[in-house]
Design a protein around this motif. Structure first.
Motif, PDB file in Angstrom:
ATOM      1  N   ILE A 168       2.268   3.698 -10.119  1.00 35.80           N
ATOM      2  CA  ILE A 168       1.146   4.522  -9.807  1.00 35.80           C
ATOM      3  C   ILE A 168       1.528   5.860 -10.207  1.00 35.80           C
ATOM      4  N   TYR A 169       0.969   6.523 -11.037  1.00 36.57           N
ATOM      5  CA  TYR A 169       1.136   7.812 -11.640  1.00 36.57           C
ATOM      6  C   TYR A 169       0.182   8.800 -11.184  1.00 36.57           C
ATOM      7  N   VAL A 170       0.556   9.871 -10.631  1.00 35.55           N
ATOM      8  CA  VAL A 170      -0.490  10.998  -9.928  1.00 35.55           C
ATOM      9  C   VAL A 170       0.135  12.390 -10.630  1.00 35.55           C
ATOM     10  N   VAL A 171      -0.796  12.831 -11.499  1.00 41.74           N
ATOM     11  CA  VAL A 171      -0.725  14.219 -11.965  1.00 41.74           C
ATOM     12  C   VAL A 171      -0.912  15.137 -10.736  1.00 41.74           C
ATOM     13  N   GLY A 172       0.209  16.105 -10.327  1.00 44.50           N
ATOM     14  CA  GLY A 172       0.079  16.935  -9.319  1.00 44.50           C
ATOM     15  C   GLY A 172       0.269  16.210  -7.907  1.00 44.50           C
ATOM     16  N   GLN A 173       1.252  15.195  -8.073  1.00 41.70           N
ATOM     17  CA  GLN A 173       1.628  14.386  -6.881  1.00 41.70           C
ATOM     18  C   GLN A 173       2.073  15.411  -5.773  1.00 41.70           C
ATOM     19  N   ARG A 174       1.777  15.115  -4.520  1.00 40.02           N
ATOM     20  CA  ARG A 174       2.413  15.891  -3.344  1.00 40.02           C
ATOM     21  C   ARG A 174       2.336  14.876  -2.296  1.00 40.02           C
ATOM     22  N   GLN A 175       3.286  15.142  -1.440  1.00 42.94           N
ATOM     23  CA  GLN A 175       3.756  14.075  -0.408  1.00 42.94           C
ATOM     24  C   GLN A 175       2.553  13.559   0.516  1.00 42.94           C
ATOM     25  N   ASP A 176       1.771  14.691   0.715  1.00 43.16           N
ATOM     26  CA  ASP A 176       0.508  14.190   1.497  1.00 43.16           C
ATOM     27  C   ASP A 176      -0.317  13.249   0.866  1.00 43.16           C
ATOM     28  N   LEU A 177      -0.351  12.950  -0.271  1.00 38.11           N
ATOM     29  CA  LEU A 177      -1.290  11.962  -1.147  1.00 38.11           C
ATOM     30  C   LEU A 177      -0.718  10.469  -0.781  1.00 38.11           C
ATOM     31  N   VAL A 178       0.390  10.383  -0.515  1.00 39.10           N
ATOM     32  CA  VAL A 178       1.155   8.938  -0.670  1.00 39.10           C
ATOM     33  C   VAL A 178       0.324   8.011   0.174  1.00 39.10           C
ATOM     34  N   SER A 179       0.212   8.366   1.274  1.00 37.38           N
ATOM     35  CA  SER A 179      -0.304   7.437   2.329  1.00 37.38           C
ATOM     36  C   SER A 179      -1.982   7.094   2.092  1.00 37.38           C
ATOM     37  N   ALA A 180      -2.493   8.210   1.611  1.00 37.34           N
ATOM     38  CA  ALA A 180      -3.824   8.064   1.399  1.00 37.34           C
ATOM     39  C   ALA A 180      -4.036   7.327   0.229  1.00 37.34           C
ATOM     40  N   ILE A 181      -3.246   7.436  -0.813  1.00 37.24           N
ATOM     41  CA  ILE A 181      -3.551   6.463  -1.965  1.00 37.24           C
ATOM     42  C   ILE A 181      -3.006   5.028  -1.639  1.00 37.24           C
ATOM     43  N   PHE A 182      -1.960   4.864  -0.921  1.00 42.66           N
ATOM     44  CA  PHE A 182      -1.710   3.567  -0.554  1.00 42.66           C
ATOM     45  C   PHE A 182      -2.756   2.627   0.322  1.00 42.66           C
ATOM     46  N   ASP A 183      -3.544   3.782   1.271  1.00 37.89           N
ATOM     47  CA  ASP A 183      -4.398   3.138   1.855  1.00 37.89           C
ATOM     48  C   ASP A 183      -5.733   2.694   0.936  1.00 37.89           C
ATOM     49  N   ALA A 184      -5.935   3.494  -0.240  1.00 37.90           N
ATOM     50  CA  ALA A 184      -6.986   2.996  -1.199  1.00 37.90           C
ATOM     51  C   ALA A 184      -6.494   1.558  -1.757  1.00 37.90           C
ATOM     52  N   GLY A 185      -5.212   1.481  -1.744  1.00 36.41           N
ATOM     53  CA  GLY A 185      -4.884   0.268  -2.481  1.00 36.41           C
ATOM     54  C   GLY A 185      -4.931  -0.986  -1.327  1.00 36.41           C
ATOM     55  N   ASN A 186      -4.825  -0.720  -0.200  1.00 40.50           N
ATOM     56  CA  ASN A 186      -4.904  -1.669   0.915  1.00 40.50           C
ATOM     57  C   ASN A 186      -6.205  -2.122   0.860  1.00 40.50           C
ATOM     58  N   GLN A 187      -7.152  -1.257   0.905  1.00 42.98           N
ATOM     59  CA  GLN A 187      -8.865  -1.487   0.834  1.00 42.98           C
ATOM     60  C   GLN A 187      -9.103  -2.370  -0.284  1.00 42.98           C
ATOM     61  N   ALA A 188      -8.335  -2.108  -1.442  1.00 38.95           N
ATOM     62  CA  ALA A 188      -8.932  -2.736  -2.558  1.00 38.95           C
ATOM     63  C   ALA A 188      -8.347  -4.247  -2.650  1.00 38.95           C
ATOM     64  N   PHE A 189      -7.084  -4.295  -2.186  1.00 35.63           N
ATOM     65  CA  PHE A 189      -6.275  -5.570  -2.198  1.00 35.63           C
ATOM     66  C   PHE A 189      -6.439  -6.374  -1.020  1.00 35.63           C
ATOM     67  N   GLY A 190      -7.197  -5.669   0.065  1.00 35.06           N
ATOM     68  CA  GLY A 190      -7.174  -6.412   1.386  1.00 35.06           C
ATOM     69  C   GLY A 190      -5.734  -6.872   1.997  1.00 35.06           C
ATOM     70  N   GLY A 191      -4.935  -6.009   1.775  1.00 32.38           N
ATOM     71  CA  GLY A 191      -3.523  -6.479   2.387  1.00 32.38           C
ATOM     72  C   GLY A 191      -2.861  -7.236   1.594  1.00 32.38           C
ATOM     73  N   ASP A 192      -3.293  -7.554   0.336  1.00 32.42           N
ATOM     74  CA  ASP A 192      -2.771  -8.633  -0.262  1.00 32.42           C
ATOM     75  C   ASP A 192      -1.981  -7.996  -1.732  1.00 32.42           C
ATOM     76  N   TRP A 193      -1.279  -6.843  -1.305  1.00 29.14           N
ATOM     77  CA  TRP A 193      -0.747  -6.239  -2.292  1.00 29.14           C
ATOM     78  C   TRP A 193       0.372  -6.860  -3.187  1.00 29.14           C
ATOM     79  N   PRO A 194       0.168  -6.662  -4.638  1.00 28.37           N
ATOM     80  CA  PRO A 194       1.003  -7.325  -5.494  1.00 28.37           C
ATOM     81  C   PRO A 194       2.550  -7.214  -5.016  1.00 28.37           C
ATOM     82  N   THR A 195       3.322  -8.184  -5.281  1.00 26.90           N
ATOM     83  CA  THR A 195       4.702  -7.797  -4.669  1.00 26.90           C
ATOM     84  C   THR A 195       5.764  -8.088  -5.847  1.00 26.90           C
TER      85      THR A 195
END
Length: 78
Positions: free
Chosen positions: A51-78
């Protein structure tokens, strides 16, 4: 198989989310899910996700991973 370079474009090629990081992340993850489905594959079939984020900030990490959790339904690629 490899899927590369997913960005926040919808099926018509329009940018989703404007400057909203989370909306863009949701679209990117949705694109990954759609590409996997087209290949009859599952998230577990992914070799790696970066995951590459232009202008990455620490406060975005959990929100972006939450978006991934929604998309993958908790079945994140490992």
């Amino acid at each position: 198989m490899a899927i590369s370079g997913q960005v926040a474009l919808d099926a018509s090629g329009a940018l989703v989310g404007g400057t909203e990081y989370i909306a863009q992340a949701c679209q990117c993850f949705a694109n990954i899910c759609e590409a996997l489905a087209a290949l009859n594959a599952q998230p577990r079939d992914c070799l790696q996700i970066r995951i590459y984020v232009v202008g990455q900030r620490q406060d975005l990490v959990s929100a972006i991973f939450d978006a991934g959790n929604q998309a993958f339904g908790g079945d994140w690629p490992t």
